[in-house]
Design an enzyme around this catalytic site. Structure first.
Site, PDB file in Angstrom:
ATOM      1  CB  CYS A  37       5.980   2.060   6.848  1.00  0.00           C
ATOM      2  SG  CYS A  37       5.202   3.213   7.283  1.00  0.00           S
ATOM      3  CB  CYS A  40       3.677   3.416   5.100  1.00  0.00           C
ATOM      4  SG  CYS A  40       5.363   3.678   5.576  1.00  0.00           S
TER       5      CYS A  40
END
Length: 285
Positions: A37, A40
């Site tokens: 991600c 993230c």
């Protein structure tokens, strides 16, 4: 993750200690993330920087959703990064996505120092906490909630989830998942209904042994149904991919239909579902 005393990795094994118990000493910020991600990876250093800068005002607990799907399901995480603030055993704030640093600072500042008197947890919060380490007690807590409010969707879903954590409780779970408006709990209710649907297939050890003995594509789908009924979802999806390799037409029908039902259980947009979806598509198109 840097070697900071204010940043720890969260797992199902230490969840009670670092999140539930820890939040009674200081606020806990849970960062749900995954290695693949991008947002993230952008958010992580900002959170870790603030954790070090605040030096104990809050504890940052990082939860890898690929490795800890049970915790993500408990918080009904549908997208990452997802950040939840927990204080005195209760969730007090949350956001999804990447925030700029000034908004992230405001989010942390709103947590306070954790010195106020703890709030009494609600019956639902108590039941959710019990689910982590004592499903029997959690089931009793949900039953107590239903005794006073039989149509409470949170209690119905919670008790059904506890019941379905062990085999043989399906008849008790079925009526809990019908007859009311589940509102905010509709997604979890639908996931539990998918589990019930998958478990309709006979899946005793003898059924599994018989299915493993046949080599055809249809037999692989039958084996996948049994594996899914037993809760072994990765093995079931692997068998479905093997069936699609053998028979592309079957891959577009029975294989695809069963895989979609499994996706309902593991999360339609979960990393695991996305991975198997791509792998099936590569075989069919």
């Amino acid at each position: 993750m840097g070697a900071s005393p204010w940043v720890v990795e969260g797992t199902m094994e230490n969840f009670q200690q670092v999140v539930v118990d820890g939040s009674r000493e200081r606020p806990v910020v849970i960062d749900f993330w995954a290695p693949w991600c991008g947002p993230c990876r952008a958010l992580a250093p900002l959170l870790e920087k603030l954790a070090d800068e605040k030096a104990g005002v809050f504890m940052l607990v990082k939860v890898n959703t690929d490795e800890n799907p049970d915790i993500a399901q408990m918080f009904q995480v549908e997208g990452i990064p997802a950040v939840f603030a927990v204080r005195d055993g209760q969730m007090v704030n949350s956001f999804t996505g990447l925030l700029p640093e000034d908004q992230l600072r405001a989010f942390i500042d709103d947590l306070g120092t954790g010195t106020s008197e703890p709030k009494e947890p609600t019956p639902l919060e108590q039941a959710l906490e019990l689910e982590v380490h004592d499903r029997g007690a959690a089931g009793n807590a949900y039953r107590a909630m239903l005794a006073t409010a039989p149509d409470d969707p949170a209690a119905r879903v919670g008790l059904a989830r506890v019941l379905l954590a062990a085999p043989g409780n399906e008849p008790q779970a079925i009526p809990l998942l019908t007859g009311v408006d589940f509102g905010d709990f509709a997604t979890e209710a639908q996931r539990l209904k998918a589990i019930l649907h998958l478990r309709e297939v006979p899946h005793a050890d003898a059924d599994l042994a018989a299915a493993q003995s046949a080599p055809t594509a249809e037999a692989k789908v039958a084996l996948a149904r049994i594996l899914a009924a037993r809760g072994d979802y990765p093995a079931a999806m692997d068998e479905l991919l093997a069936a699609a390799d053998d028979d592309r037409q079957l891959g577009r029908t029975a294989v695809r239909d069963l895989m979609l039902k499994v996706f309902e259980v593991i999360g339609p947009r979960s990393p695991q579902a996305d991975d198997y979806r791509k792998r099936l598509q590569s075989r069919l198109y």
